[in-house]
Design an enzyme around this catalytic site. Structure first.
Site, short mmCIF file in Angstrom:
data_model
loop_
_atom_site.label_atom_id
_atom_site.label_comp_id
_atom_site.label_asym_id
_atom_site.label_seq_id
_atom_site.Cartn_x
_atom_site.Cartn_y
_atom_site.Cartn_z
N GLY A 356 1.88 6.21 -1.97
CA GLY A 356 0.70 6.55 -2.77
C GLY A 356 0.12 5.31 -3.42
N PRO A 357 -1.07 5.42 -3.98
CA PRO A 357 -1.72 4.28 -4.63
C PRO A 357 -0.98 3.86 -5.90
CG PRO A 357 -3.00 6.29 -4.97
CD PRO A 357 -1.91 6.64 -4.01
N PRO A 358 -1.28 2.67 -6.43
CA PRO A 358 -0.62 2.21 -7.66
C PRO A 358 -0.93 3.12 -8.84
CG PRO A 358 -1.73 0.39 -6.54
CD PRO A 358 -2.18 1.65 -5.86
N GLY A 361 2.95 7.04 -10.28
CA GLY A 361 4.28 7.43 -10.74
C GLY A 361 5.36 7.42 -9.69
N LYS A 362 5.26 6.57 -8.69
CA LYS A 362 6.28 6.55 -7.63
C LYS A 362 7.62 6.03 -8.17
CE LYS A 362 3.89 3.87 -4.98
NZ LYS A 362 2.71 3.71 -5.86
N THR A 363 7.57 4.89 -8.85
CA THR A 363 8.81 4.28 -9.36
C THR A 363 9.43 5.15 -10.44
OG1 THR A 363 7.91 2.09 -8.87
CG2 THR A 363 9.79 2.20 -10.36
N SER A 679 -13.08 5.53 10.44
CA SER A 679 -13.66 6.71 9.78
C SER A 679 -15.07 6.50 9.25
CB SER A 679 -12.75 7.17 8.63
OG SER A 679 -12.66 6.18 7.64
N LYS A 722 -10.15 10.66 -0.44
CA LYS A 722 -11.58 10.41 -0.28
C LYS A 722 -12.41 11.38 -1.12
CE LYS A 722 -11.19 8.40 4.35
NZ LYS A 722 -11.47 8.51 5.79
#
Length: 780
Positions: A356-358, A361-363, A679, A722
């Site tokens: 996912g983008p920065p 909340g991944k970390t 795209s 998008k």
């Protein structure tokens, strides 16, 4: 008989540091003190005679008469040389002992009244006996002390004066300053020689002990290498002095530690071999340090220590919900994963990769999973790692070698079943020489990591109990590595989700971090909404947190400067006082309807973005020009779009030969940013048609889709990101490929409520919906 003469002599005095001059001694002296240089010059102007007296303390720069010994030596200056740095080099020869009676300091240097000291006379027979006895003793001393050249002994054999012999021997003896001065002050030749012989006897005894120690060490060295000589010599010295302590053997301590650790058989055999090798080595050798370091690492690694894993899914769900708002599908997948692992009592299975983008909340999600499962948490940042040795370690043949980061982190966490977060796995550097991603294959493959082999350890280590979770901004990961992981996409947050995250997590966190009290600052919900709309434009919440932190800092400053101010309330009216003017517009686009300008939708590592595409028709020879740091795939999309336009030129009311006398220039602004992907095909085609027909494009429409040469619209990826970007940018209508209509079920209703999403199959529909006027062929 009094050896001192009765008459006084006035003579310049030169203080010396750390040296005692004897009669018959020729020595160069370097003089740097101004007072001493004046003394030398005064002596040279008279009879070149000078009195040399040693200082009691060498550290004193400006000595007085109390800082000098009273007994010294008169000398003759043989040569004087002035050096470029201002110092003076003099060559002096000692003449006779003398006693200082009175020192004067009137002419800028020391002068003294001295009495010369005469050596008491002895009989010729007595002198001959003393010389022979002393020379025999000195010859014996020279045999043991290899530092004294035998040539000195030859020169002493020619001396027939006992007093001169005593002074010459004293010159070559390694004596302390106080001992040298004491010998100078001994007037009687017999006493002087007796003292020297006693010193030589004592030195001979010490040299014999040293030789005995060396011989003992050499015998011990017959069974070991010569490099251990220094250590064995130290042991022999301790034994000679009786200071050898009987302490517990270090090897025994290591052996006990190893037996308490339940290592695999292979590791036990390796440790036994290394311990035996260490025992045979000298602790002072370089190889022993390497072996000892290896044993220490092997002891630190958790071979059989585990932390207790929680299996309560209800509790795990509560922890995930309390730490993160939204992300329902992500949490559901994680709970499914934990449920299966709890039943089979193992972690063998797919490795989760959160993409996912920065700022989404991944970390922190990895930390929450560790807390929910009760596992210890360890994080390894992979960004910038470009060497396989960072993963697998260096072989022990290299100086300063260490285990790889995987083993180092395991040793640090202390258990064999932690949650191991591999952060930013897509940021590893790879080239033709090094590929750390290949080293990770063994780590992340459940079938292989049961026997992970670190180059430093040289034995297999079981990583199968470790729960690995990776994070990434994109799926630009080597295919073999990607194949071993299950991708869980974390899309950007909606405005509603951001508002709740700010209220429940970010605002309390920043209030606490900036040392504010909860009653000192009030931020209305409408303020947070305005920050989201007008001061940030991102997929995550990182910039939102920064803006809230900025407000808190300014509030702390205002409260400190204005003591009467007790509470601060942030409203939409005073928000600009804290954050400045608005950075973005919300609910309206930045453009008017224009010819040849289309808003496309892009999906990048940082989330969805609005992509402006411009086309212009200029006089030329049929060239297609494209600028804006476009990748190969996007360049091909432009060529495909132009072919579609040329194939349908008649239907569009465009002259067939329009390309013969015109150049078409397609540009994507922000040229410093690389762009690629298929795209934007329908957006490119729409921009070209608009510039050729002169029909403006509606500014409130954005579009995404790949185009074929037949004008068909193909599916795209990243639809949610998008649409979120379109919503943030104030777009009202979005055109998407018809085959992507099924993906709308994944889109939050709050987003779809503010957008009119129109699925399209063919470029005809796109042109009819996006251009102000209907093109020629659409009425048919």
């Amino acid at each position: 008989m009094n050896p001192e003469r009765s008459e006084y002599i006035e003579i310049p005095v030169l203080p010396l540091r750390d040296v005692v001059i004897y009669p018959y001694m020729v020595i160069p002296l370097f003089v740097g003190r101004d007072k001493s240089i004046k003394c030398i010059e005064a002596s040279m102007n008279k009879n070149k005679k000078i009195m040399l007296v040693t200082q009691k303390e060498a550290e004193i720069d400006e000595p007085t008469d109390n800082d000098l010994f009273t007994i010294g030596t008169t000398a003759s200056i043989l040569q004087m040389l002035k050096l470029p740095d201002g110092t003076v080099k003099v060559l002096v020869e000692g003449l006779q002992r003398a006693k200082v009676k009175k020192i004067n300091n009137e002419n800028g240097y020391f002068t003294a009244q001295i009495q010369l000291i005469c050596t008491p006379e002895i009989t010729e027979k007595e002198q001959s006996i003393l010389i022979r006895t002393t020379l025999n003793q000195f010859e014996n001393y020279v045999k043991f002390n290899k530092k004294i050249s035998p040539e000195i002994l030859n020169s002493l054999n020619n001396i027939t004066n006992a007093s001169q012999l005593s002074d010459m021997i004293a010159i070559h003896m390694p004596l302390k300053l106080s001992e040298k001065q004491s010998i100078l002050e001994t007037y009687n030749t017999n006493e002087r020689l007796e003292r020297l012989m006693a010193i030589m006897e004592s030195e001979i005894d010490l040299l014999q002990v040293e030789k005995r120690i060396r011989n003992r060490v050499k015998k011990q060295m017959e069974k070991s290498q010569r490099e251990y000589y220094l250590n064995e010599q130290m042991k022999a010295i301790q034994k000679e002095l009786g200071e050898m302590d009987e302490t517990l053997d270090e090897h025994e301590i290591l052996k006990r530690k190893i037996t308490t650790i339940k290592m695999p058989k292979e590791a036990q055999e390796k440790m036994a071999s290394e311990l035996h090798k260490l025992k045979m080595m000298s602790p002072m050798s370089a190889e022993a340090t390497v072996v000892r370091s290896y044993i220490d690492w092997m002891i630190q690694i958790p071979w059989n220590i585990r932390s207790k894993v929680k299996k309560n899914l209800t509790q795990a769900q509560k922890i995930l919900d309390s730490d993160h708002f939204g992300l329902d599908k992500v949490k559901e997948r994680i709970l499914e994963y934990l449920a299966v692992q709890s039943r089979i009592n193992t972690v063998k299975g797919p490795i989760l990769c959160l993409v996912g983008p920065p700022g989404v909340g991944k970390t922190s999600l990895g930390q929450s999973i560790a807390r929910a499962t009760g596992r210890k948490y360890i994080r390894m940042a992979l960004g910038g790692i470009r060497d396989e040795a960072e993963i697998r370690g260096h072989r022990r043949t290299y100086i300063g070698s260490m285990p790889g980061k995987i083993i180092q982190k395991m040793a640090k966490v202390g258990v064999k079943n932690p949650l191991f977060l591999l952060d930013e796995i897509d940021k590893m550097s790879c080239d033709i020489r090094v590929d750390p991603a290949s080293a990770l294959l063994e780590v992340l493959d459940p079938e292989q990591n049961v026997a992970f082999n670190d180059h430093y350890l040289e034995v297999d280590y079981d990583l199968s109990n470790v729960m690995f979770i990776a994070t990434s901004n994109s799926t630009n990961i080597p295919a073999p590595l990607l194949d071993r992981m299950e991708i869980i996409r974390i899309s950007g947050y909606t405005e509603f989700e951001k508002l709740n995250i700010a209220k429940s997590y970010l605002k309390p966190k920043q209030i606490k971090r900036n040392a504010l009290k909860s009653n000192e600052l009030t931020i209305e919900d409408s303020v947070v909404t305005n920050i989201i709309r007008y001061y940030t434009r991102e997929a995550g919440v990182r910039n939102l947190e920064r803006e809230l932190s900025k407000i808190c800092r300014k509030c702390v400053k205002n409260l400190i400067l204005n003591k009467s101010l007790k509470k601060i309330k942030i409203t939409t009216d005073n928000l600009h006082d804290y954050l400045g003017i608005k950075k973005y517009d919300f609910g309206k686009t930045n453009y008017k309807n224009q010819i040849g300008q289309v808003i496309g939708l892009a999906w990048t590592e940082v989330g969805g973005e609005l992509l402006t595409i411009e086309a212009a028709c200029i006089s030329g020879k049929g060239k297609l020009i494209y600028t804006g740091s476009l990748g190969e795939v996007m360049q091909e999309s432009i060529q495909a779009a132009l072919t579609v336009v040329r194939s349908q030129a008649n239907k569009l009311g465009i002259k067939k030969n329009f390309y013969e006398k015109n150049d078409i220039h397609v540009h994507v602004p922000e040229g410093a940013t690389p762009k690629d992907g298929p795209s934007a095909g329908i957006a490119m085609c729409t921009a070209i048609v608009s510039c050729l027909t002169g029909i403006p494009v509606k500014s409130d429409i954005a579009m995404t889709g790949e185009i074929t040469l037949r004008g068909q619209i193909l599916t795209i990826g990243g639809l949610k990101e998008k649409l979120l970007a379109a919503h943030r940018g104030g777009i009202k209508k979005v055109l998407i490929p018809y085959d992507n209509e099924k993906d709308l079920q994944e889109i939050p209703k709050t987003i779809l409520k503010g957008l009119f999403v129109h699925p399209v199959k063919h470029i005809k529909e796109v042109l009819n919906l996006s251009l102000e006027n209907t093109p020629y062929f659409s009425s048919k």
